[in-house]
Design an enzyme around this catalytic site. Structure first.
Site, PDB file in Angstrom:
ATOM      1  CG  ASN A   9      44.343  35.050  36.569  1.00  0.00           C
ATOM      2  OD1 ASN A   9      44.598  34.034  37.221  1.00  0.00           O
ATOM      3  ND2 ASN A   9      45.289  35.879  36.146  1.00  0.00           N
ATOM      4  CD1 TRP A  10      39.307  32.204  40.018  1.00  0.00           C
ATOM      5  CD2 TRP A  10      39.560  30.427  41.373  1.00  0.00           C
ATOM      6  NE1 TRP A  10      38.100  31.555  40.086  1.00  0.00           N
ATOM      7  CE2 TRP A  10      38.226  30.454  40.904  1.00  0.00           C
ATOM      8  CE3 TRP A  10      39.946  29.396  42.219  1.00  0.00           C
ATOM      9  CZ2 TRP A  10      37.278  29.492  41.281  1.00  0.00           C
ATOM     10  CZ3 TRP A  10      39.013  28.433  42.598  1.00  0.00           C
ATOM     11  CH2 TRP A  10      37.687  28.498  42.130  1.00  0.00           C
ATOM     12  CE  LYS A  11      45.760  38.376  38.844  1.00  0.00           C
ATOM     13  NZ  LYS A  11      46.238  39.747  38.904  1.00  0.00           N
ATOM     14  CG  HIS A  95      48.811  37.371  34.105  1.00  0.00           C
ATOM     15  ND1 HIS A  95      49.443  38.145  35.047  1.00  0.00           N
ATOM     16  CD2 HIS A  95      47.497  37.699  34.158  1.00  0.00           C
ATOM     17  CE1 HIS A  95      48.527  38.908  35.653  1.00  0.00           C
ATOM     18  NE2 HIS A  95      47.343  38.646  35.130  1.00  0.00           N
ATOM     19  CD  GLU A  97      49.766  38.949  38.583  1.00  0.00           C
ATOM     20  OE1 GLU A  97      49.341  37.788  38.702  1.00  0.00           O
ATOM     21  OE2 GLU A  97      49.048  39.958  38.760  1.00  0.00           O
ATOM     22  CD  GLU A 167      45.043  40.816  32.480  1.00  0.00           C
ATOM     23  OE1 GLU A 167      43.975  40.689  33.077  1.00  0.00           O
ATOM     24  OE2 GLU A 167      46.085  40.244  32.830  1.00  0.00           O
ATOM     25  N   GLY A 173      45.446  45.006  39.737  1.00  0.00           N
ATOM     26  CA  GLY A 173      45.500  44.949  41.195  1.00  0.00           C
ATOM     27  C   GLY A 173      45.725  46.298  41.861  1.00  0.00           C
ATOM     28  CB  SER A 213      41.276  47.725  38.562  1.00  0.00           C
ATOM     29  OG  SER A 213      42.509  47.605  39.256  1.00  0.00           O
ATOM     30  N   GLY A 234      40.640  39.716  37.972  1.00  0.00           N
ATOM     31  CA  GLY A 234      41.475  39.169  39.043  1.00  0.00           C
ATOM     32  C   GLY A 234      40.741  39.262  40.372  1.00  0.00           C
ATOM     33  N   GLY A 235      41.086  40.278  41.150  1.00  0.00           N
ATOM     34  CA  GLY A 235      40.556  40.437  42.508  1.00  0.00           C
ATOM     35  C   GLY A 235      39.044  40.225  42.635  1.00  0.00           C
TER      36      GLY A 235
END
Ligand code: 13P
Length: 250
Positions: A9-11, A95, A97, A167, A173, A213, A234-235
């Site tokens: 997930n590049w966000k 998600h 977010e 998640e 993150g 993470s 993610g990251g």
């Protein structure tokens, strides 16, 4: 045996240049020998480029969100058929977010899942508790509510391509991953719940990803847990080498 599915997930990261370079790097590392199914979820503006770049690749791609209406006066929104028109196969929905920053409720997410499956998009449906909820001891309750409302009114046939991503919000993150045991415990709970809501056969086939993470250092052990069928990263998906290492740990 459920196939392991690793999604990135590049966000809100990567413009067109960044998209070209990241996807080009990933294509070199993901071949017919790759054991996992690999999905990338770039921002809307990069989807068409992703489609072009991934034509000759086994890497699949999806969007990070969409609206549930077909078309009309919904300024700034993107419809399921727009995603289909650029070749999207998957769509991340619910998600944390989206829930916390953009106020998406379980009811909105339910409408989005319904719209996605109606258009043949495969939902990656995210759920998970906050730190406060975990500390209160209501993790299962929260996950159950999100799943019950999120999947309300949907049949097994409609959900045949569903992926659930667990998640925990406190792990997103933050560098603070759930332990293998914490993650496995919730994944087993989710599978049990889905078995009650739909059927045991459906639950056994369901891919449940862990997200929060995930890094090359912890991916292998997490993915070795009985009910962890993949990762939503993610990251660590923003650099080809770390994302490829996670993929290779399958
Ligand atoms: P991080 O891997 O950066 O914790 O993000 C997880 C996530 O939210 C994926 O959807």
């Amino acid at each position: 045996m459920r196939k392991k599915v690793i999604a990135g997930n590049w966000k809100m990261n990567n413009d067109l240049n960044g998209t070209v370079s990241l996807i080009s790097e990933l294509k070199k590392g993901v071949t017919e020998l790759t054991k996992a199914e690999v999905i990338v979820c770039p921002p809307f503006t990069s989807l068409e480029t992703a489609q072009t770049l991934l034509k000759d690749s086994i890497i699949k791609f999806g969007a990070q969100n969409m609206y549930f209406e077909e078309s009309g006066a919904f300024t700034g929104e993107i419809s399921p058929s727009m995603l289909k028109s650029v070749g999207c196969e998957y769509v991340v929905l619910g998600h944390s977010e989206r829930r916390t920053i953009f106020g998406e409720t379980d009811q909105i997410i339910n409408k989005k899942i319904k719209a996605a499956v109606k258009h043949g998009l495969k939902p990656i449906f995210c759920i998970g508790e906050t730190l406060e909820e975990r500390e209160k001891g209501i993790t299962f309750e929260i996950c159950e509510r999100q799943i019950r409302f999120g999947l309300e009114g949907l049949t097994e046939a409609e959900l045949s391509d569903l992926i659930i991503a667990y998640e925990p919000v406190w792990a997103i993150g933050t560098g603070k991953t759930a332990t293998n045991e914490q993650a496995q415990e919730v994944h087993a709970f989710i599978r049990g719940l889905v078995s009650k809501l739909l059927s045991e056969t459906f639950a056994q086939k369901l891919v449940i990803q862990y997200g929060g993470s995930v890094k090359p250092e912890n991916a292998k052990e997490l993915l070795a847990q009985t009910d962890i069928d993949g990762a939503l990263v993610g990251g660590a998906c923003l650099k080809a080498d770390s994302f490829l290492k996670i993929i290779e740990s399958v």
